[in-house]
Enzyme design. Structure first.
Site, mmCIF file in Angstrom:
data_model
loop_
_atom_site.group_PDB
_atom_site.id
_atom_site.type_symbol
_atom_site.label_atom_id
_atom_site.label_comp_id
_atom_site.label_asym_id
_atom_site.label_seq_id
_atom_site.Cartn_x
_atom_site.Cartn_y
_atom_site.Cartn_z
ATOM 1 N N ASN A 223 0.847 -1.195 0.000
ATOM 2 C CA ASN A 223 0.000 0.000 0.000
ATOM 3 C C ASN A 223 0.886 1.250 0.000
ATOM 4 O O ASN A 223 2.109 1.154 -0.005
ATOM 5 C CB ASN A 223 -0.952 -0.022 1.205
ATOM 6 C CG ASN A 223 -0.181 -0.088 2.506
ATOM 7 O OD1 ASN A 223 0.538 0.829 2.862
ATOM 8 N ND2 ASN A 223 -0.303 -1.219 3.216
ATOM 9 N N ALA A 289 1.619 1.298 11.648
ATOM 10 C CA ALA A 289 1.844 0.615 10.367
ATOM 11 C C ALA A 289 0.538 0.368 9.622
ATOM 12 O O ALA A 289 -0.505 0.146 10.237
ATOM 13 C CB ALA A 289 2.549 -0.714 10.619
ATOM 14 N N VAL A 322 -1.529 -5.499 16.309
ATOM 15 C CA VAL A 322 -1.852 -4.723 17.512
ATOM 16 C C VAL A 322 -2.809 -5.519 18.421
ATOM 17 O O VAL A 322 -2.655 -5.545 19.648
ATOM 18 C CB VAL A 322 -2.377 -3.316 17.122
ATOM 19 C CG1 VAL A 322 -3.841 -3.303 16.757
ATOM 20 C CG2 VAL A 322 -2.102 -2.314 18.205
ATOM 21 N N LYS A 351 -13.078 -0.264 16.950
ATOM 22 C CA LYS A 351 -11.710 -0.832 16.921
ATOM 23 C C LYS A 351 -11.076 -0.806 18.307
ATOM 24 O O LYS A 351 -10.314 -1.707 18.656
ATOM 25 C CB LYS A 351 -10.840 -0.068 15.925
ATOM 26 C CG LYS A 351 -11.125 -0.511 14.502
ATOM 27 C CD LYS A 351 -10.358 0.239 13.462
ATOM 28 C CE LYS A 351 -10.988 -0.071 12.107
ATOM 29 N NZ LYS A 351 -10.439 0.715 11.030
HETATM 30 O O1 C5P Z 1 -8.410 -2.616 11.284
HETATM 31 P P1 C5P Z 1 -7.534 -1.509 10.822
HETATM 32 O O2 C5P Z 1 -6.516 -1.923 9.810
HETATM 33 O O3 C5P Z 1 -8.265 -0.267 10.407
HETATM 34 O O4 C5P Z 1 -6.740 -1.097 12.140
HETATM 35 C C1 C5P Z 1 -5.741 -0.178 12.127
HETATM 36 C C2 C5P Z 1 -4.850 -0.338 13.334
HETATM 37 O O5 C5P Z 1 -4.547 -1.713 13.561
HETATM 38 C C3 C5P Z 1 -3.518 0.314 13.120
HETATM 39 O O6 C5P Z 1 -3.048 0.716 14.384
HETATM 40 C C4 C5P Z 1 -2.697 -0.797 12.516
HETATM 41 O O7 C5P Z 1 -1.303 -0.564 12.682
HETATM 42 C C5 C5P Z 1 -3.183 -1.980 13.275
HETATM 43 N N1 C5P Z 1 -3.124 -3.244 12.515
HETATM 44 C C6 C5P Z 1 -2.254 -4.238 12.900
HETATM 45 N N2 C5P Z 1 -2.210 -5.425 12.227
HETATM 46 C C7 C5P Z 1 -3.023 -5.640 11.198
HETATM 47 C C8 C5P Z 1 -3.935 -4.628 10.788
HETATM 48 C C9 C5P Z 1 -3.939 -3.433 11.463
HETATM 49 O O8 C5P Z 1 -1.472 -4.044 13.848
HETATM 50 N N3 C5P Z 1 -2.974 -6.781 10.550
#
Ligand code: C5P
Length: 418
Positions: A223, A289, A322, A351
């Site tokens: 991305n 990230a 996370v 979230k």
């Molecule tokens: O669910 P979404 O991608 O919108 O969530 C965003 C948050 O979750 C960010 O803090 C991102 O760094 C974290 N994230 C993560 N691992 C993933 C997807 C998102 O740590 N696979």
């Protein structure tokens, strides 16, 4: 020049120039010190003025040059006691044999020797002289006395000398001297922030940038994340006294000063490094990230050939980093980020709960002036219910300024935790 130059230390340096051919290098030294953001005032002895004019130093330092002790006009501007108090460091470069002897004796018969006795600031000298004069017993005896008195002596370089001799006695290059001064203040500032900074004693792990999920040996899914927000936060956390590790996907940014960087490529690698940091002891985990939600189920061992009109690639879900860290027994304070285009509050709170976060910072990515790749950001911060905090609006500002406000929000929340 290193990226450290971006850190401006608002410190006052007196550069004292004494009589020696190396005085020509001192002109460049003024420039290098100013590149680091130091305020520079130059003091010249009578001997120095035989080699280079005060006007040169006045132009380079943008300050009047101080040459005499008992000039009523100069004393009316900034007198010698005021000058001695103004300095955060006095650097004597080049330092002649003569001034070294005077310092060792405690004489005070001109401006520089008087300043030396009148200042509380550290005094550094960069001796520069003929190699025989450097080696002379009297010089070495004086240097020993000055070291015992607490003066920092910068050992001269060895090499070819202006007089034709070969040996030790050359003043180090201006770049090296300015860097030593910068490192000295950085170390001092670090010791201070590690004791008194907002995040003193805290271990912070930050994920940043995109992840890259391989399709075959030459292609991947990724991305547009540039990592700017996470890198800005890393430097703010370091400045606040934290011990910071940045787990970075493939981005082109320089590592912020003082931060430990771990480069990863895929989401699985980012998770592995995050778990490792958790086991090392982590107080605050900040996930900026943009992790790829899916990865290719089976990475092709060879480049996929162009055959049919369509190509089906099966994807499987990546672990949520996370959320995984937040589930661990010894969980740190967890901060997430979210990019939304609508219903920000509703999605953010969703979230916060589903990923078990303490805090989430959301930006509206339907706006083109902030977010991915931009230098500025604007965010709304939401806290987990247990903190009983209202949401905070962070108005559009540089990612560094936003980072500072996020650190304040983290500290406020940490301070309410029983
Ligand atoms: O669910 P979404 O991608 O919108 O969530 C965003 C948050 O979750 C960010 O803090 C991102 O760094 C974290 N994230 C993560 N691992 C993933 C997807 C998102 O740590 N696979």
């Amino acid at each position: 020049m290193s990226s450290n130059v971006n850190i401006k230390l608002n410190k006052n340096i007196i550069l004292a120039v004494t009589g020696g051919i190396a005085a020509y290098k001192s002109a460049v030294l003024v420039r290098r010190l100013k590149d680091y953001g130091f305020n520079v005032r130059v003091v010249m002895t009578k001997g120095a003025q035989a080699f280079i004019t005060p006007l040169t130093f006045q132009a380079l330092s943008s300050n009047p040059v101080h040459t005499t002790l008992l000039d009523p006009e100069a004393e009316a501007g900034m007198g010698h006691i005021e000058l001695a108090r103004w300095a955060d460091l006095i650097l004597v470069a080049p330092a002649s044999c003569d001034v070294i002897a005077k310092f060792a004796q405690g004489l005070a018969d001109d401006l520089l020797t008087t300043l030396y006795l009148a200042t509380k600031a550290p005094v550094w000298i960069a001796p520069a002289m003929n190699q025989q004069m450097w080696a002379a017993k009297a010089t070495q005896r004086n240097l020993k006395t000055l070291t015992e008195d607490g003066m920092h002596i910068i050992i001269p370089d060895a090499g070819e000398q202006a007089c034709g001799d070969i040996g030790r006695g050359r003043m180090p290059e201006p770049e090296a001297l300015a860097e030593q001064v910068f490192e000295y203040f950085k170390t001092q500032e670090r010791a201070y922030t590690q004791q008194f900074g907002l995040l003193a004693g805290k271990k912070v792990t930050i994920t940043a940038g995109p992840t890259r999920e391989a399709i075959d040996p030459v292609r991947y899914i990724s991305n547009h994340s540039t990592g700017k927000m996470g890198f800005a936060l890393a430097s703010v956390c370091y400045a606040a006294g934290a011990d910071v590790t940045l787990i970075a996907g493939p981005v082109t940014l320089n590592t912020p000063y003082g931060v430990t960087r771990k480069n990863i490529v895929s989401a699985q690698q980012m998770l592995d490094e995050s778990m490792y940091m958790l086991n090392q002891g982590c107080d605050i985990f900040i996930a900026t990230a943009a992790v790829a939600d899916y990865r290719v189920a089976e990475i092709a061992p060879h480049k996929i050939k162009k055959t049919g009109d369509t190509l089906d690639i099966a994807l499987i879900k990546n672990p949520d980093i996370v959320a995984t860290i937040a589930q661990q027994e010894k969980r740190p304070f967890m901060v997430g980020f979210a990019a939304e285009t609508q219903n920000i509050e509703q999605y953010a709170n969703g979230k916060l709960i589903s990923k078990k976060l303490d805090m989430i910072a959301c930006n509206d990515v339907s706006r083109t002036d902030i977010g991915f790749g931009a230098d500025e950001n604007a965010m709304t911060v939401f806290f987990a219910k247990k903190y009983d905090f209202d949401q905070r609006q962070l108005e559009k500002a540089s990612k560094l300024k936003i980072g500072e406000q996020l650190v304040e929000a983290i500290v406020d929340a940490l301070n309410t935790k029983s």
